[in-house]
Design an enzyme around this catalytic site. Structure first.
Site, mmCIF file in Angstrom:
data_model
loop_
_atom_site.group_PDB
_atom_site.id
_atom_site.type_symbol
_atom_site.label_atom_id
_atom_site.label_comp_id
_atom_site.label_asym_id
_atom_site.label_seq_id
_atom_site.Cartn_x
_atom_site.Cartn_y
_atom_site.Cartn_z
ATOM 1 N N ALA A 290 5.954 35.889 14.383
ATOM 2 C CA ALA A 290 5.645 35.488 13.009
ATOM 3 C C ALA A 290 4.351 36.144 12.527
ATOM 4 O O ALA A 290 3.413 36.313 13.298
ATOM 5 C CB ALA A 290 5.500 33.966 12.942
ATOM 6 N N ASP A 291 4.331 36.525 11.227
ATOM 7 C CA ASP A 291 3.059 36.953 10.631
ATOM 8 C C ASP A 291 2.499 35.774 9.832
ATOM 9 O O ASP A 291 3.084 34.686 9.816
ATOM 10 C CB ASP A 291 3.242 38.214 9.780
ATOM 11 C CG ASP A 291 4.144 37.999 8.576
ATOM 12 O OD1 ASP A 291 4.403 36.835 8.206
ATOM 13 O OD2 ASP A 291 4.601 38.995 8.004
ATOM 14 N N SER A 292 1.345 35.989 9.176
ATOM 15 C CA SER A 292 0.680 34.855 8.512
ATOM 16 C C SER A 292 1.546 34.256 7.408
ATOM 17 O O SER A 292 1.565 33.042 7.216
ATOM 18 C CB SER A 292 -0.672 35.290 7.962
ATOM 19 O OG SER A 292 -0.502 36.341 7.036
#
Lengths: 251, 78
Positions: free
Chosen positions: B35-37
């Site tokens: 996951a990214d932010s």
């Protein structure tokens, strides 16, 4: 790739759509097949939009929205979603001017322009963004002004908001690009609308002498650029400010 | 009615585009599930929708693994 009917199945929200540039944008997106929700500050203005859409065979409706009110916005979006679906095209067009030389400017003239032209862009965009990220597709277009880039005496409040929305667009473009959402700014020059009709004749002439194309722009000439950005044809343009000003200001 | 564990895992799988069997309790959203932010923000919003609650930012920041998400939901909605 063609623009005709390119916005079928899309729901577009255009703020400030009762007249001027916003009306032309709403009508153009509608003509390309989008279902358009055009907003006005008054019930009479909203009805006028609905009547115009009906006359032109555009799907959608005029609705009341006070862009400075979170409550008004929540109401509009809830109603829009249940009746038409969540907007994935958003055109932040609503704006006001309260011109004054800074030394004479009242706090209220500053605050109300910032709230309507800049904070509202934050407010409306944030409220629409969730559904765009879910859809993995979205188009956000902010209507700025040439004044945001070149400045104009007596418009420090207005110019600050118009430069502001362009910076906002660049930052948001970086945030949500991975979700298939583009965020751009269109900066009109001197367009023939009610907003510019109030300018004194001498000022109009002075402005005109600085426009290489030698004429005012038509609202439709802004709308066509917005339509391009909203369509698949403009799908690789993001974070950009497009100046549409007859050469009055070349960046 | 699925259990809280199952509902959380299903949402994580959907949001992050991973297989449900990879959504192990100890899995970290960022390190294990990629996951990214923005993904983590969307994930929290999806959990808020599913469980009809609001997760404050300072709490949301601490929810970094599948188990922490399950624990949070259980503690606050149990």
């Amino acid at each position: 790739m063609t623009l005709t009917n390119s916005l079928n199945e899309k729901v577009a929200l255009v703020t400030g759509a009762s007249r001027g540039i916003g009306a032309a944008i709403a009508d153009t997106l509608g003509a390309l097949g989008a279902t358009v929700i055009g907003t006005a500050t008054s019930a009479a203005g909203a009805e006028k939009i609905s009547a115009r859409f009906a006359e032109k065979g555009i799907a959608g409706a005029g609705r009341v929205l006070d862009v400075t009110s979170a409550e008004s916005l929540a109401e509009l979006l809830a109603a829009t979603k249940s009746e038409f679906g969540a907007p994935t095209i958003l055109v932040n067009n609503a704006g006001i001017t309260k011109d004054n030389l800074l030394m004479r400017m009242k706090d209220d003239e500053w605050d109300s322009v910032i709230d309507t032209n800049l904070s509202a862009v934050y407010r409306v965009t944030k409220a629409c963004l969730r559904d765009m990220t879910k859809a993995r597709w979205g188009r956000i277009v902010n209507i700025s002004s040439v004044v945001g880039s070149m400045g104009n005496a007596g418009q420090s409040n207005y110019a600050a908001t118009k430069a502001g929305v362009a910076g906002f667009a660049r930052s948001l473009a970086a945030e949500v690009g991975s979700r298939g959402i583009t965020v751009n700014t269109v900066a009109p020059g001197f367009i023939d609308t009610d907003m510019t009709k109030v300018l004194p004749e001498a000022q109009r002439e002075a402005l005109m002498s600085k426009i290489p194309l030698g004429r005012l722009g038509a609202p439709e000439e802004i709308a066509s650029v917005v339509a391009f950005l909203a369509s698949d044809a403009g799908g690789y343009v993001t974070g950009e400010t497009i100046h549409v000003n007859g050469g009055m200001y070349m960046a | 009615m699925s259990s809280i564990e199952e509902r959380v895992k299903k949402i994580v799988a959907e949001q992050l585009g991973v297989k449900e069997e990879d959504v192990k309790p100890e899995a970290s959203f960022v390190e294990d599930l990629g996951a990214d932010s923005l993904d983590t923000v969307e994930l929290v919003m999806a959990l808020e929708e599913e469980f009809e609650t609001e997760i404050p930012d300072e709490e949301a920041e601490k929810i970094t693994t599948v188990q922490l998400a399950i624990d949070y939901i259980k503690e606050n909605l149990g």
